[in-house]
Each structure stands twice: as structure tokens, then as C-alpha cells.
Design a protein around this motif. Structure first.
Motif, mmCIF file in Angstrom:
data_model
loop_
_atom_site.group_PDB
_atom_site.id
_atom_site.type_symbol
_atom_site.label_atom_id
_atom_site.label_comp_id
_atom_site.label_asym_id
_atom_site.label_seq_id
_atom_site.Cartn_x
_atom_site.Cartn_y
_atom_site.Cartn_z
ATOM 1 N N VAL A 245 0.833 -1.208 0.000
ATOM 2 C CA VAL A 245 0.000 0.000 0.000
ATOM 3 C C VAL A 245 0.863 1.251 0.000
ATOM 4 C CG1 VAL A 245 -1.640 1.347 1.385
ATOM 5 C CG2 VAL A 245 -2.019 -1.106 1.048
ATOM 6 N N GLN A 246 1.967 1.225 0.726
ATOM 7 C CA GLN A 246 2.824 2.408 0.849
ATOM 8 C C GLN A 246 3.756 2.608 -0.333
ATOM 9 O OE1 GLN A 246 4.796 1.688 4.609
ATOM 10 N NE2 GLN A 246 2.920 2.015 5.792
ATOM 11 N N THR A 247 4.204 1.513 -0.958
ATOM 12 C CA THR A 247 5.252 1.624 -1.981
ATOM 13 C C THR A 247 4.851 1.112 -3.351
ATOM 14 O OG1 THR A 247 6.222 -0.562 -1.565
ATOM 15 C CG2 THR A 247 6.949 1.263 -0.136
ATOM 16 N N GLY A 248 3.829 0.259 -3.423
ATOM 17 C CA GLY A 248 3.468 -0.343 -4.694
ATOM 18 C C GLY A 248 4.367 -1.488 -5.104
ATOM 19 N N THR A 249 5.270 -1.886 -4.231
ATOM 20 C CA THR A 249 6.170 -3.010 -4.531
ATOM 21 C C THR A 249 5.868 -4.166 -3.581
ATOM 22 O OG1 THR A 249 7.888 -2.187 -3.034
ATOM 23 C CG2 THR A 249 7.983 -1.470 -5.330
ATOM 24 N N VAL A 250 6.203 -5.361 -4.050
ATOM 25 C CA VAL A 250 5.899 -6.579 -3.297
ATOM 26 C C VAL A 250 7.130 -7.026 -2.522
ATOM 27 C CG1 VAL A 250 5.173 -8.990 -3.467
ATOM 28 C CG2 VAL A 250 4.201 -7.277 -5.023
#
Length: 346
Positions: A245-250
Motif C-alpha cells: 500500500v505504501q510503496t506499490g512493490t511486493v
């Protein structure tokens, strides 16, 4: 920030759902470590509390490191729920939650849990009795309705807000669906976007990935998400959702060392809280979930479930780290465990 009465939670908080025989202090400890913002106890029978039943009283155990934490009660009688609320008040949790969502036969067909969804006037009276009996913020967890012909969650939300609840968590299924089929979040979104609704609305049901959590946040506008079955054996889901949610990365999946360390802590807390015999016996059901995905792990799992003392179990866990050290774990779909599957619907 999301506020529940005097409790302040971060923006888009992640809640650990109350799950019978799952959400005990040992399990809550590892979920808290991995990012759960608000947690609940297993649900507690109001009648059991009043009778001073040992199992019910034991579920009142909460610890400062768990805060904020809510105690959840259920029942179908106004006087009993009100008295239970006063008992809970003494233990000083951060909030008190009423369960109007449990679908299992032994609860729902006795006029409690999701069984109250057939009588909204009763639900309102029960809630009002609890609100009047405690100084704690009162919240409710419920479902869309009893069945597809009684999808009354919008009326429920308005009327419960009117008698003073401070937040509402909605599971996107009816009682008759149990945990089958796919959760329908459409009505959850309607409740959240109802101009009359001022309290936080939390969605629950089938969140099994960071991508789905963000998609549902954006699509339905809920204030936060409650996660239940997906956290069983995988408490890392909280940190993974927050990061996405904060970074868009997994985030990469937990390493072997992280998995084993969570098993160690869960075991330690289980023995501390339940005693060695019960704590070790009840940990047996968790090993397969925590160690899922490790190749050829069956031999070690078989050892773990046969051992009866803590020291040998820890030795096997050390062996697992040594054998699999350096193994790069692959991301696999999170399993939504049907922990109430043994309970009949009818």
C-alpha cells in the motif's frame, strides 16, 4: 488517522479478526510483530463469563504489548450481554466488540452470533444494552445478512450507529454461506459510502494478497481491512500489505529463518500461556501452515508433531534452519484455511 472512540489507528489499519481456537495470545503475539494494528480476542460467551466458566475467563487474558486490543463477546440475551460487558470493563481492554457474525450451528441457531441477523430489532436492543453497560468504545462484527433474501446490512449499520457503536466490521458473506463461495464486498462499499454513516467501516473476507487489499481499498473506500483466515500460518500478510500500500512493490516472502523464528516464538508463548503439555499439543496444528512450501518438509513435520517436550522441538527447528539455510523461498498463494469447516451449516 482512523479513530474508534478514543483509540487512534494509522491510516488504513489492518485488523486481526477474532477467530475461535485461533486468535489466542500466542497467535496474536506473532501477528502483532508483523504489523497487525488492532487485534481481538477469541469470542467469549456472555453466559460463560457470568457462570465463571474457566475457558471463558481465560480468554480475557490480554497483555500490554498487544494494545490496542478488543475483547469480543457474544450472546442473545440483553441482561447477560450487559453483565458480561461489565465484567469485561474490569479487565481494561481498549474496546469491546460484539459478535453478530459467527455462522456456526452451535452459536447461530441458538440466537447469538449471526443468528441475530434474523431479528434486527433484537440486535439493536442487545447492542444498546452493551453500550449502556460499559465505558469502553463498543464495536460490532457482523455479516451481510442471514441469507440472500435478508441482505439488511445497510439498515443494521445505521441503526447500530444510532445506538452508539464506534466502528463496524462487515464480513462479505451471509450466515448461510458460512465461508463458501466468494465474499461480496459490494454491500460493504455501499455501507461505507452511505452519507449517514460516520463511523469507520472495516471490510472482511477473502483478502489473501497485498494486491487484493489495495484493490479493495480503492474500489470500496473502506477505512481498513480485517484479516482472518489468511493470517493463519502466515502472519507476514500484515507487513506485506502495508508495504505494498505504501510503496506499490511486493516484499519477498519470508525466509526459512523468519518462518522458523515465528514458530519458535509461537511455541514459546503457547507454553508460557497454556503450560507445557497443552501448549505443545496445540502447536501441532500450526507446523504445517508455517512450514508450507519447504521442499521435502514432511519428515520434519512428522517429528515435530510427535515430540512432547520443548527442547527436542527446538532442536528439530534448528535442524530445519541448517538444512534449508540459503534456500530462496518462492511466493505462493496464501491459503484461506477453513478453520470452521467441521461445523455444519444446518
Amino acid at each position: 488517522m482512523v479513530n474508534i472512540g478514543n483509540i487512534s489507528l494509522p491510516d488504513f489499519p489492518l485488523l486481526l479478526a477474532p477467530m475461535e481456537d485461533v486468535s489466542d495470545p500466542p497467535f496474536r503475539a506473532v501477528c502483532k510483530d508483523n504489523g497487525a494494528d488492532l487485534m481481538y480476542t477469541e469470542f467469549i460467551s456472555s453466559e460463560g463469563l457470568i457462570r465463571d466458566a474457566i475457558k471463558s475467563r481465560r480468554k480475557l487474558d490480554i497483555f500490554d504489548y498487544e494494545r490496542p486490543i478488543g475483547i469480543q463477546i457474544f450472546g442473545g440475551d440483553e441482561d447477560s450481554l450487559a453483565m458480561a460487558a461489565r465484567i469485561v470493563d474490569v479487565t481494561q481492554p481498549d474496546l469491546l466488540d460484539i459478535n453478530f457474525g459467527c455462522p456456526v450451528k452451535k452459536v447461530a441457531l441458538k440466537g447469538a452470533g449471526a443468528g441475530v441477523l434474523k431479528d434486527i430489532d433484537l440486535m439493536v436492543r442487545l447492542t444498546d444494552a452493551v453500550v449502556r453497560s460499559t465505558s469502553l468504545p463498543v464495536t460490532v462484527k457482523t455479516r451481510l445478512g442471514w441469507d440472500d433474501s435478508m441482505l439488511n446490512i445497510e439498515e443494521v449499520a445505521e441503526r447500530l450507529q444510532d445506538v452508539g457503536i464506534k466502528a463496524l466490521a462487515i464480513h462479505g458473506r451471509t450466515r448461510c454461506q458460512m465461508y463458501k463461495g466468494e465474499a461480496d464486498w459490494t454491500l460493504i462499499g455501499k455501507v461505507k459510502n452511505n452519507p449517514r454513516i460516520r463511523i469507520p467501516i472495516f471490510g472482511n473476507g477473502d483478502i489473501d494478497s497485498p494486491q487484493k487489499a489495495l484493490e479493495y481499498k480503492n474500489r470500496y473506500g473502506v477505512d481498513g481491512i480485517m484479516i482472518g483466515r489468511a493470517a493463519i500460518g502466515y502472519p507476514w500478510i500484515f507487513r506485506e500489505i502495508k508495504h505494498f500500500v505504501q510503496t506499490g512493490t511486493v516484499l519477498p516472502p519470508p525466509t526459512v529463518e523468519e518462518r522458523v523464528n515465528v514458530v519458535r516464538k509461537h511455541l514459546q508463548k503457547s507454553v508460557e500461556w497454556k503450560g507445557a503439555i497443552v501448549g505443545i499439543n496445540e502447536m501441532r496444528r500450526h507446523y504445517a501452515n508455517y512450514l508450507k512450501g519447504l521442499p521435502n518438509i514432511k519428515e520434519y513435520r512428522s517429528k515435530l508433531v510427535r515430540l512432547t517436550e520443548e527442547a527436542p522441538i527446538r532442536e528439530v527447528l534448528d535442524e530445519i534452519i541448517e538444512k534449508y539455510s540459503g534456500l530462496e523461498m518462492q511466493a505462493t498463494p496464501i491459503e484461506l484455511i477453513n478453520y470452521h469447516e467441521k461445523c455444519p451449516v444446518n
